[in-house]
Design a protein around this motif. Structure first.
Motif, mmCIF file in Angstrom:
data_model
loop_
_atom_site.group_PDB
_atom_site.id
_atom_site.type_symbol
_atom_site.label_atom_id
_atom_site.label_comp_id
_atom_site.label_asym_id
_atom_site.label_seq_id
_atom_site.Cartn_x
_atom_site.Cartn_y
_atom_site.Cartn_z
ATOM 1 N N ALA A 1 40.291 34.217 28.823
ATOM 2 C CA ALA A 1 39.158 33.356 28.487
ATOM 3 C C ALA A 1 39.306 31.989 29.158
ATOM 4 N N TYR A 2 40.500 31.493 29.189
ATOM 5 C CA TYR A 2 40.743 30.236 29.845
ATOM 6 C C TYR A 2 40.453 30.328 31.323
ATOM 7 N N GLU A 3 40.862 31.457 31.959
ATOM 8 C CA GLU A 3 40.642 31.633 33.392
ATOM 9 C C GLU A 3 39.143 31.719 33.682
ATOM 10 N N GLU A 4 38.402 32.355 32.831
ATOM 11 C CA GLU A 4 36.969 32.463 33.022
ATOM 12 C C GLU A 4 36.318 31.079 32.907
ATOM 13 N N ARG A 5 36.733 30.252 31.972
ATOM 14 C CA ARG A 5 36.156 28.914 31.802
ATOM 15 C C ARG A 5 36.499 28.082 33.015
ATOM 16 N N ARG A 6 37.701 28.297 33.576
ATOM 17 C CA ARG A 6 38.070 27.502 34.747
ATOM 18 C C ARG A 6 37.216 27.849 35.949
ATOM 19 N N ASN B 1 34.254 29.215 35.895
ATOM 20 C CA ASN B 1 32.887 28.799 35.647
ATOM 21 C C ASN B 1 32.748 27.270 35.923
ATOM 22 N N ALA B 2 33.763 26.536 35.531
ATOM 23 C CA ALA B 2 33.725 25.093 35.756
ATOM 24 C C ALA B 2 33.788 24.786 37.250
#
Length: 194
Positions: free
Chosen positions: A183-188, A190-191
Motif C-alpha cells: 500500500a505504501y508503494e502504491e501511494r508513492r 501515485n504521488a
C-alpha cells in the motif's frame, strides 16, 4: 534111645485105695543108628544147602565189593562237591569284596556329585538373587526412563505447539507488513505520477 517112663495113675475116686498103682514099664526101643559126617555131606539136601550158602557168600562178597565201590565213588563225589563248594565260596567272597569296593567308590562319587550340586545350587541361588536385584534395578531404570521420555515428549510437544503458534503469528505479521508495504508503494507511485 528113649528113657523109661513110669505112669502113675491116680485113684478114680475118694473111696478107692490110697496105695499108688504102678504100671508095668514099657519095653525099650532100640537106638537108631546115627549118620556119620561123611554121610551127611553126601546127602543131596546138604549139598543143595551148601551150594545155596556158597551162592549167598558170593552174592554177599559181590554186594560188598559194589558197596565199597559205591562208597568210594560217593566219597570222591563228596570231595569234589566240597572242593567246588570251597571254590564257589572263594569266588563269592571275591565278588562280594569287588561289589563292596565298587559300591564304596560309587557312594564316594555320589557324595562328591551331591556336594558339587549343592555348591552349584547355592551359587545359582546367589546368582539368581543377584540377577533378580539387577532385573529390579533395570526395571526401575526403564520405568524412570519411560517417565522421563514421556515428560520430555510432553515438553517437546508443548514447545512445538508454542513454536507453531509463534510461526503462525509471525506469518500473519509478515503478511500484514507485506500488505502495508504494498500500500505504501502504491501511494508513492501515485504521488510520483500526480
Amino acid at each position: 534111645s528113649f528113657a523109661q517112663q513110669q505112669r502113675i495113675s491116680t485113684p478114680p475116686s475118694a473111696s478107692a485105695s490110697t496105695q499108688p498103682q504102678v504100671t508095668a514099664p514099657e519095653p525099650e526101643e532100640p537106638e537108631e543108628e546115627r549118620p556119620s559126617a561123611v554121610d551127611i555131606m553126601d546127602l543131596p539136601q546138604t549139598r543143595e544147602i551148601l551150594t545155596m550158602m556158597q551162592e549167598e557168600v558170593l552174592t554177599y562178597r559181590s554186594e560188598q565189593a559194589m558197596l565199597k565201590q559205591a562208597r568210594q565213588k560217593y566219597e570222591q563225589a563228596m570231595g569234589e562237591i566240597a572242593s567246588e563248594r570251597q571254590k564257589a565260596q572263594e569266588q563269592l567272597a571275591e565278588e562280594r569284596a569287588a561289589f563292596e569296593a565298587a559300591m564304596r567308590e560309587e557312594q564316594t562319587k555320589l557324595r562328591k556329585e551331591k556336594q558339587a550340586l549343592q555348591v552349584h545350587a547355592k551359587t545359582s541361588a546367589q546368582q539368581m538373587a543377584k540377577d533378580r536385584e539387577e532385573n529390579a534395578a533395570l526395571k526401575a531404570e526403564l520405568a524412570a526412563a519411560k517417565d522421563e521420555l514421556l515428560e520430555s515428549t510432553t515438553r517437546s510437544k508443548a514447545a512445538a505447539k508454542r513454536m507453531q503458534t509463534r510461526i503462525d503469528q509471525l506469518t500473519q505479521d509478515n503478511d500484514a507488513l507485506k500488505k502495508e508495504l504494498q500500500a505504501y508503494e502504491e501511494r508513492r507511485l501515485n504521488a510520483q505520477w500526480a
